[in-house]
Design a protein around this motif. Sequence first.
Motif, PDB file in Angstrom:
ATOM      1  N   ASP A  47       1.507  -8.557  -4.062  1.00 43.32           N
ATOM      2  CA  ASP A  47       2.186  -7.306  -3.357  1.00 43.32           C
ATOM      3  C   ASP A  47       1.402  -6.081  -3.971  1.00 43.32           C
ATOM      4  OD1 ASP A  47       4.061  -8.622  -1.838  1.00 43.32           O
ATOM      5  OD2 ASP A  47       5.464  -8.557  -3.620  1.00 43.32           O
ATOM      6  N   LEU A  48       1.028  -5.061  -2.951  1.00 42.57           N
ATOM      7  CA  LEU A  48       0.223  -3.743  -3.441  1.00 42.57           C
ATOM      8  C   LEU A  48       1.080  -2.490  -3.016  1.00 42.57           C
ATOM      9  CD1 LEU A  48      -3.509  -4.636  -2.600  1.00 42.57           C
ATOM     10  CD2 LEU A  48      -2.313  -4.814  -4.764  1.00 42.57           C
ATOM     11  N   TRP A  49       1.222  -1.655  -3.849  1.00 40.62           N
ATOM     12  CA  TRP A  49       1.939  -0.271  -3.547  1.00 40.62           C
ATOM     13  C   TRP A  49       1.141   0.653  -3.737  1.00 40.62           C
ATOM     14  CZ3 TRP A  49       4.329  -4.296  -6.208  1.00 40.62           C
ATOM     15  CH2 TRP A  49       5.519  -4.868  -5.672  1.00 40.62           C
ATOM     16  N   ASP A  50       1.004   1.883  -2.989  1.00 42.51           N
ATOM     17  CA  ASP A  50       0.222   2.988  -3.223  1.00 42.51           C
ATOM     18  C   ASP A  50       0.948   3.799  -3.997  1.00 42.51           C
ATOM     19  OD1 ASP A  50       1.975   4.387  -1.728  1.00 42.51           O
ATOM     20  OD2 ASP A  50       0.387   4.779  -0.048  1.00 42.51           O
ATOM     21  N   PHE A  71       0.337  -3.307  -8.487  1.00 39.06           N
ATOM     22  CA  PHE A  71       0.456  -4.846  -8.008  1.00 39.06           C
ATOM     23  C   PHE A  71       1.427  -5.540  -8.792  1.00 39.06           C
ATOM     24  CE2 PHE A  71      -3.125  -4.838 -11.395  1.00 39.06           C
ATOM     25  CZ  PHE A  71      -2.466  -5.979 -12.141  1.00 39.06           C
ATOM     26  N   ARG A  72       1.934  -6.504  -8.132  1.00 40.92           N
ATOM     27  CA  ARG A  72       2.497  -7.663  -8.773  1.00 40.92           C
ATOM     28  C   ARG A  72       2.047  -9.153  -8.019  1.00 40.92           C
ATOM     29  NH1 ARG A  72       8.014 -10.514  -6.967  1.00 40.92           N
ATOM     30  NH2 ARG A  72       8.464 -11.691  -8.744  1.00 40.92           N
ATOM     31  N   SER A  73       1.606 -10.000  -8.877  1.00 38.38           N
ATOM     32  CA  SER A  73       1.052 -11.467  -8.442  1.00 38.38           C
ATOM     33  C   SER A  73       1.814 -12.504  -9.158  1.00 38.38           C
ATOM     34  CB  SER A  73      -0.418 -11.352  -9.072  1.00 38.38           C
ATOM     35  OG  SER A  73      -0.694 -12.821  -8.539  1.00 38.38           O
ATOM     36  N   ARG A  74       2.465 -13.339  -8.275  1.00 42.95           N
ATOM     37  CA  ARG A  74       3.085 -14.393  -8.863  1.00 42.95           C
ATOM     38  C   ARG A  74       2.838 -15.537  -8.170  1.00 42.95           C
ATOM     39  NH1 ARG A  74       6.890 -15.700  -5.309  1.00 42.95           N
ATOM     40  NH2 ARG A  74       7.189 -14.144  -3.481  1.00 42.95           N
ATOM     41  N   ALA A  75       3.230 -16.697  -8.783  1.00 42.51           N
ATOM     42  CA  ALA A  75       3.106 -18.167  -8.327  1.00 42.51           C
ATOM     43  C   ALA A  75       4.558 -18.809  -8.153  1.00 42.51           C
ATOM     44  CB  ALA A  75       2.082 -19.018  -9.181  1.00 42.51           C
ATOM     45  N   ASP A  76       4.747 -19.670  -7.058  1.00 40.92           N
ATOM     46  CA  ASP A  76       5.941 -20.155  -7.075  1.00 40.92           C
ATOM     47  C   ASP A  76       5.842 -21.640  -7.635  1.00 40.92           C
ATOM     48  OD1 ASP A  76       7.588 -18.057  -5.791  1.00 40.92           O
ATOM     49  OD2 ASP A  76       6.540 -18.454  -4.036  1.00 40.92           O
ATOM     50  N   ARG A 122       4.749   3.115  -1.616  1.00 44.30           N
ATOM     51  CA  ARG A 122       4.798   2.475  -0.493  1.00 44.30           C
ATOM     52  C   ARG A 122       4.178   0.855  -0.301  1.00 44.30           C
ATOM     53  NH1 ARG A 122       2.186   5.993   4.059  1.00 44.30           N
ATOM     54  NH2 ARG A 122       0.714   5.828   2.624  1.00 44.30           N
ATOM     55  N   LEU A 123       4.781   0.051   0.009  1.00 44.54           N
ATOM     56  CA  LEU A 123       4.218  -1.326   0.170  1.00 44.54           C
ATOM     57  C   LEU A 123       2.961  -1.350   1.400  1.00 44.54           C
ATOM     58  CD1 LEU A 123       4.576  -4.336  -0.603  1.00 44.54           C
ATOM     59  CD2 LEU A 123       5.760  -4.606   1.393  1.00 44.54           C
ATOM     60  N   VAL A 124       1.994  -1.533   0.772  1.00 38.12           N
ATOM     61  CA  VAL A 124       0.819  -1.280   1.759  1.00 38.12           C
ATOM     62  C   VAL A 124       0.067  -2.389   2.324  1.00 38.12           C
ATOM     63  CG1 VAL A 124       0.379   1.235   1.031  1.00 38.12           C
ATOM     64  CG2 VAL A 124      -0.850  -0.770  -0.254  1.00 38.12           C
ATOM     65  N   ALA A 125       0.124  -3.678   1.223  1.00 35.74           N
ATOM     66  CA  ALA A 125      -0.315  -4.844   1.478  1.00 35.74           C
ATOM     67  C   ALA A 125       0.409  -5.956   0.771  1.00 35.74           C
ATOM     68  CB  ALA A 125      -1.763  -5.004   1.139  1.00 35.74           C
ATOM     69  N   GLN A 126       0.348  -7.022   1.696  1.00 37.77           N
ATOM     70  CA  GLN A 126       0.828  -8.346   0.969  1.00 37.77           C
ATOM     71  C   GLN A 126      -0.281  -9.409   1.310  1.00 37.77           C
ATOM     72  OE1 GLN A 126       4.112  -7.935   3.630  1.00 37.77           O
ATOM     73  NE2 GLN A 126       5.663  -8.233   2.221  1.00 37.77           N
ATOM     74  N   SER A 127      -0.174 -10.674   0.538  1.00 35.34           N
ATOM     75  CA  SER A 127      -1.208 -11.482   0.442  1.00 35.34           C
ATOM     76  C   SER A 127      -0.668 -12.930  -0.184  1.00 35.34           C
ATOM     77  CB  SER A 127      -2.720 -11.493  -0.022  1.00 35.34           C
ATOM     78  OG  SER A 127      -2.668 -11.536  -1.492  1.00 35.34           O
ATOM     79  N   ARG A 128      -0.952 -13.946   0.441  1.00 30.93           N
ATOM     80  CA  ARG A 128      -0.471 -15.443  -0.087  1.00 30.93           C
ATOM     81  C   ARG A 128      -1.684 -16.309   0.251  1.00 30.93           C
ATOM     82  NH1 ARG A 128       4.295 -17.857  -2.231  1.00 30.93           N
ATOM     83  NH2 ARG A 128       4.523 -19.786  -1.529  1.00 30.93           N
ATOM     84  N   GLN A 129      -1.783 -17.113  -0.806  1.00 32.57           N
ATOM     85  CA  GLN A 129      -3.020 -17.939  -0.857  1.00 32.57           C
ATOM     86  C   GLN A 129      -2.990 -19.123  -1.536  1.00 32.57           C
ATOM     87  OE1 GLN A 129      -6.547 -17.591  -3.848  1.00 32.57           O
ATOM     88  NE2 GLN A 129      -5.715 -15.500  -3.906  1.00 32.57           N
ATOM     89  N   LEU A 130      -3.655 -20.224  -1.222  1.00 30.26           N
ATOM     90  CA  LEU A 130      -3.552 -21.633  -1.733  1.00 30.26           C
ATOM     91  C   LEU A 130      -4.813 -21.807  -2.473  1.00 30.26           C
ATOM     92  CD1 LEU A 130      -2.024 -24.411  -1.996  1.00 30.26           C
ATOM     93  CD2 LEU A 130      -3.158 -25.156  -0.062  1.00 30.26           C
TER      94      LEU A 130
END
Length: 268
Positions: free
Chosen positions: A248-251, A231-236, A255-263
Amino acid sequence: MTRFDSATAVTRTGDGHYTAELDPGYLIGSALNGGYLMAVLQRAALAESTHPHAVSSSYHFLRPGAPGPADIELAVRKTGRTVTTVQVTLSQAGKELVTGLVATATLDPAATPRHETARADIPPIERCHRFDPRADRSADMGFPDRVDQFYAPRTYAALSGSDPAAEPEITGHLAPSEADGGAVEDPSLFLPLAVDALPPVVTVLDSWRWAPTVELTWHMRAVPEPGPLAFRSRADLVSDGWFDETVDLWDVKGRLVAQSRQLARIGR
């Protein structure tokens, strides 16, 4: 069956109605983890669809969830050969907790990307540190035992307080807890929990505090292979008591298997 599989099980009680027994092991303090609630709702949405994968899910979090019985109401908004969209709402004691839309489809596990951005530079799991800054913060907190988390050396130094980070970013690996049986029956069902399993990314700038999610959207991009997820997690932007978080999650095949964005709100 792993604890995760049983904890996210749903029972159909009628047209568009399901029930679930929410597991106290997914508590973070006095509230259930939002990713766990999304995983429960995903089970119900897929039960109403002819497609096996939740490719796009968007949720608003209205109230915290508690252990115990919960009700799920569903309405299929569109049925198609390619995409079926389901509206889902989770409630307890007549009060809505989480509501969202789940677009389901069928992904080809053997698909070859036409273009894919290279995976973030994440050290192998053997060089990462098992850790969770939320552990032992509350007698009610069982969540750190549900997901095994391994942090890259630089992230570990920031989370443990030995070397605070200049930028809000965390990297490492995570997986279903070995203590709970390890790999789940279907790795894709673990993804909604995985995208919201990490400590708030702003934790590397300060000590850990509650950070309630207001809205979260995540996309399933490929069918994951069994095994830990990098995983890699970041804030802008972190400003005025608010922050965004992108995961972002890779298996294990990279392979990139999932992406998320939250507030989310910065806790007090």
